[in-house]
Write an enzyme that holds these catalytic residues in place. Sequence first.
Site, PDB file in Angstrom:
ATOM      1  N   VAL A   9       0.853  -1.190   0.000  1.00  6.69           N
ATOM      2  CA  VAL A   9       0.000   0.000   0.000  1.00  6.69           C
ATOM      3  C   VAL A   9       0.888   1.239   0.000  1.00  6.69           C
ATOM      4  CG1 VAL A   9      -1.732   1.302   1.274  1.00  6.69           C
ATOM      5  CG2 VAL A   9      -1.869  -1.197   1.180  1.00  6.69           C
ATOM      6  N   LYS A  10       0.612   2.124  -0.934  1.00  7.40           N
ATOM      7  CA  LYS A  10       1.430   3.321  -1.107  1.00  7.40           C
ATOM      8  C   LYS A  10       0.724   4.508  -0.459  1.00  7.40           C
ATOM      9  CE  LYS A  10       4.147   5.102  -5.021  1.00  7.40           C
ATOM     10  NZ  LYS A  10       4.193   5.073  -6.505  1.00  7.40           N
TER      11      LYS A  10
END
Length: 231
Positions: A82-83
């Site tokens: 997850v960015k």
Amino acid sequence: MKFFVDTADLAEIRDLAATGLLDGVTTNPSLVARTGRPFVDLVAEICDVVSGPVSAEVAATDAETMLKEGRHLARIAPNVAVKVPLTPAGLKVCRTLANEGTMVNVTLCFSAAQAILAAKAGAAFVSPFVGRLDDIGQTGLNLIAEIVEIYDRYPAFTTEVLVASIRNPTHVTESARLGAHVATMPPAVIRQLFAHPLTDKGLSQFVADWQKTGQNILEQAIPDRSGQDRA
């Protein structure tokens, strides 16, 4: 050094994955928007092609919604990273997701101080942008050197330096020389890594010389060496 490709183009990802040189993928909202594809479906397809980390970025900017989006994206596949942006809200979400066992890529890093914060928040990756720093008259690779040096001094920091905003092969080779863990680059830059005029020249000469022999490797039988082996 690990190589990630920075694209949301599934055809490009498949093509580069077939080389066996690809270790992961990074995407961002801008890259996804260009495809016109539903985001979650696209990330799921990318995860089917690449077994390494696939960065999928949240769209929200407040911590509560970012966390919900991050958890939703993490359910797509185990290899989703997850960015989140390098903001107070983003780092808060990073810590929560990391504690839950989710890989997090903290993006939009432009200083060593920010990189320290990302490591303390438990990020799996921090993404310093070298090209964008070059654009404003700074030397982006100097930041990579700073971050690597700092991280090396603190073994408790397990965050990997994921060099982003790569514009050319020099960014890649210098990042490798400095000890960065990962380089993510557009498909065009990956293909530039293969290119050298002397390679092309040498191959052309080898092909020309071989053609003069009139031979075909596949038409030649393998000699029976069994008797020689027994001797």
